[in-house]
Scaffold this motif. Structure first.
Motif, PDB file in Angstrom:
ATOM      1  N   VAL A  44       1.005  -1.227   0.072  1.00 31.34           N
ATOM      2  CA  VAL A  44       0.454  -0.230   0.094  1.00 31.34           C
ATOM      3  C   VAL A  44       0.319   1.240   0.190  1.00 31.34           C
ATOM      4  CG1 VAL A  44      -1.798   1.104   0.890  1.00 31.34           C
ATOM      5  CG2 VAL A  44      -2.156  -0.398   0.935  1.00 31.34           C
ATOM      6  N   GLY A  45       2.346   1.557   1.288  1.00 36.63           N
ATOM      7  CA  GLY A  45       2.997   2.293   0.660  1.00 36.63           C
ATOM      8  C   GLY A  45       4.007   2.948  -0.415  1.00 36.63           C
ATOM      9  N   GLY A  46       3.570   1.794  -1.547  1.00 33.36           N
ATOM     10  CA  GLY A  46       4.092   1.845  -2.514  1.00 33.36           C
ATOM     11  C   GLY A  46       3.218   2.451  -3.863  1.00 33.36           C
ATOM     12  N   LEU A  47       1.677   1.909  -2.795  1.00 30.92           N
ATOM     13  CA  LEU A  47       0.961   2.654  -4.113  1.00 30.92           C
ATOM     14  C   LEU A  47       0.563   3.650  -3.907  1.00 30.92           C
ATOM     15  CD1 LEU A  47      -2.005  -0.642  -3.825  1.00 30.92           C
ATOM     16  CD2 LEU A  47      -0.905   0.212  -5.788  1.00 30.92           C
ATOM     17  N   ILE A  48      -0.139   3.875  -2.884  1.00 33.48           N
ATOM     18  CA  ILE A  48       0.567   5.574  -1.732  1.00 33.48           C
ATOM     19  C   ILE A  48       1.811   7.020  -3.157  1.00 33.48           C
ATOM     20  CG2 ILE A  48       0.005   7.538  -0.428  1.00 33.48           C
ATOM     21  CD1 ILE A  48      -1.012   5.058   1.251  1.00 33.48           C
ATOM     22  N   ASP A  49       2.735   6.555  -3.049  1.00 30.30           N
ATOM     23  CA  ASP A  49       3.707   7.037  -3.608  1.00 30.30           C
ATOM     24  C   ASP A  49       3.102   7.080  -4.908  1.00 30.30           C
ATOM     25  OD1 ASP A  49       5.027   6.679  -1.337  1.00 30.30           O
ATOM     26  OD2 ASP A  49       6.636   5.041  -1.621  1.00 30.30           O
ATOM     27  N   ALA A  50       2.894   5.727  -6.027  1.00 33.75           N
ATOM     28  CA  ALA A  50       2.763   5.757  -7.106  1.00 33.75           C
ATOM     29  C   ALA A  50       1.354   6.787  -7.453  1.00 33.75           C
ATOM     30  CB  ALA A  50       2.180   4.340  -8.032  1.00 33.75           C
TER      31      ALA A  50
END
Length: 76
Positions: A18-24
């Motif tokens: 999820v953290g990576g998705l938010i960054d994206a």
């Protein structure tokens, strides 16, 4: 655990991403953002709600706005 069987749901096993998705979602590149919106909705990433709302309301790309709106609908 039996690794021959996949996750029981679409969101099981993907919460660490999820953290990576938010960054994206905040990447600035339309294609990346729209795909991150889709993935956020598919995985029920409720942590991304505020970012998705911002994109749905004010992103300069209509494609990103639509993808964010779709993702928010998936989170309801």
């Amino acid at each position: 655990p039996d690794i021959t069987q996949g996750p029981k749901s679409a969101s099981e096993g993907v919460k660490p991403a999820v953290g990576g998705l938010i960054d994206a979602l905040n990447d600035g590149f339309e294609y990346t953002q729209s795909n991150a919106c889709w993935a956020s909705g598919y995985t029920k990433a409720e942590e991304a709600t505020s970012d998705l709302e911002l994109l749905a309301d004010s992103d300069s790309s209509e494609e990103v706005q639509n993808a964010a709106q779709y993702a928010l609908q998936q989170l309801e």
